[in-house]
Scaffold this active site. Structure first.
Site, PDB file in Angstrom:
ATOM      1  N   SER A   1      44.182  43.491  31.023  1.00  0.00           N
ATOM      2  CA  SER A   1      44.618  44.423  32.059  1.00  0.00           C
ATOM      3  C   SER A   1      45.416  45.575  31.448  1.00  0.00           C
ATOM      4  CB  SER A   1      45.402  43.659  33.129  1.00  0.00           C
ATOM      5  OG  SER A   1      45.571  44.432  34.288  1.00  0.00           O
TER       6      SER A   1
ATOM      7  N   ASP B   1      35.168  41.435  39.144  1.00  0.00           N
ATOM      8  CA  ASP B   1      36.391  42.212  38.982  1.00  0.00           C
ATOM      9  C   ASP B   1      36.132  43.668  39.377  1.00  0.00           C
ATOM     10  OD1 ASP B   1      38.787  43.323  38.247  1.00  0.00           O
ATOM     11  OD2 ASP B   1      38.687  42.710  36.135  1.00  0.00           O
TER      12      ASP B   1
ATOM     13  N   HIS C   1      38.919  38.771  37.819  1.00  0.00           N
ATOM     14  CA  HIS C   1      39.925  39.347  36.928  1.00  0.00           C
ATOM     15  C   HIS C   1      40.724  38.254  36.202  1.00  0.00           C
ATOM     16  CE1 HIS C   1      42.376  42.674  35.559  1.00  0.00           C
ATOM     17  NE2 HIS C   1      43.484  42.100  35.994  1.00  0.00           N
TER      18      HIS C   1
END
Length: 326
Positions: free
Chosen positions: A167, A266, A298
């Site tokens: 991320s 995601d 995710h």
């Protein structure tokens, strides 16, 4: 409505189950605050310890040393940056302990998991600056006389340093590699090259919508709010730090290979694919690969580090870190 001490319960930003920021400046983190101690992991044999990279501003890290070190050889070095939307989590979180123990053992790499300052108390470029401090610190061990014995003894600086994360950790890794390529002629930091980048569910965004699916519609307000918190003076979502496709300097990325993981479910996956396309069209002279993982969401490997797809990722990374070819 203010209480007797004058503080306010009015909320400025409510980031679901992540964090609340109140109008009086108070910050309430709702996740990512737990920590676990370093030590010997009985399952993998990986040994971890915590070090201070810089006392002021304080930058720390958790190091992971795998149990099987070939005689006469050194290990690839990975600087890892955690996720958490720039506002939560740490290098000492239980979220990362098991996945990074597994990664160190399976890929046989020495990991420096960097703990950087968080927004809103420390808005960007604090996290980027801390990442740069960690990178310079790691490179200072190349001659074998740095302050950390594990890096002196076990890190293969001839093979270069790898940068990676999930991320926003991928976002930070990108920024550092771009800074290396844009500010040095030989794509090195104190003589140590950046070999490659590993992005897991990278957090990039932009003004344009690459998809109108429900996932994108749901996450868009969250990402847009996060960016306002992380970088209050940002001019918008096409700032190249969150939208590399808008960066005219992208072709100067200071490494020779990039591996990007994007889970099928995601909403950020479209940005991972866009990153590849933009990098290829920028004139960058390297190799970039995107792996789209079917059926996953995710940071799936952090939520379930021993699932089949997570184990497959570990095996892919083992090849990525040890293969000298782009």
């Amino acid at each position: 409505m203010a209480d007797q001490k004058g503080s306010s319960n009015e909320i400025l930003h409510d980031l679901f189950a992540v964090m609340k920021i109140y109008k009086d400046g108070r910050v309430e983190r709702l996740s990512g605050t737990d920590v676990v101690p370093a030590g010997l992991d009985a399952e993998t044999g990986v040994l971890s310890k915590d070090v201070v990279i810089s006392p002021e501003p304080k930058v720390s890290a958790r190091l992971y040393l795998p149990p099987k070190i070939p005689t006469g050889r050194k290990l690839p070095l990975l600087l890892y940056f955690h996720g958490g939307a720039f506002v939560v989590e740490s290098a000492f979180s239980p979220t990362y302990m098991k996945p990074l123990n597994l990664l160190a053992a399976e890929a046989n790499v020495l990991i420096v998991s960097v703990d950087f300052r968080l927004a809103p108390e420390h808005p960007l470029p604090a996290a980027y600056d801390d990442g740069w401090t960690a990178l310079k610190w790691a490179a200072s061990h190349a001659a074998g006389d740095g302050g950390e014995e594990w890096l002196n003894e076990y890190a293969d600086f001839d093979g270069g340093i790898f940068l990676g994360g999930d991320s926003v950790g991928a976002n930070i890794s990108h920024y550092l590699a771009l800074r290396v390529g844009s500010t040095t002629e030989d794509n090195s930091v104190d003589g140590v090259k950046i070999n490659g980048l590993f992005f897991n569910c990278p957090l990039f965004w932009g003004e344009d919508r690459l998809s109108n699916d429900l996932g994108t519609q749901f996450i868009a307000p969250f990402v847009e709010t996060i960016w306002k918190i992380a970088l209050p003076e940002a001019t918008g979502l096409d700032d190249p730090r969150i939208n590399p496709s808008k960066d005219p300097e992208l072709g100067k990325l200071g490494c020779k290979k990039v591996l990007i993981y994007v889970p099928e479910k995601d909403a950020l996956k479209h940005r991972g694919w866009q990153y590849k396309e933009s990098l290829v069209s920028s004139g960058w002279q390297g190799a970039v690969e995107v792996v789209e993982v079917k059926g996953e969401n995710h940071i799936f490997n952090l939520n379930n580090p021993t699932c089949d797809n997570a184990i497959a990722m570990l095996k892919k990374l083992a090849t990525f870190f040890h293969d000298s070819n782009p």
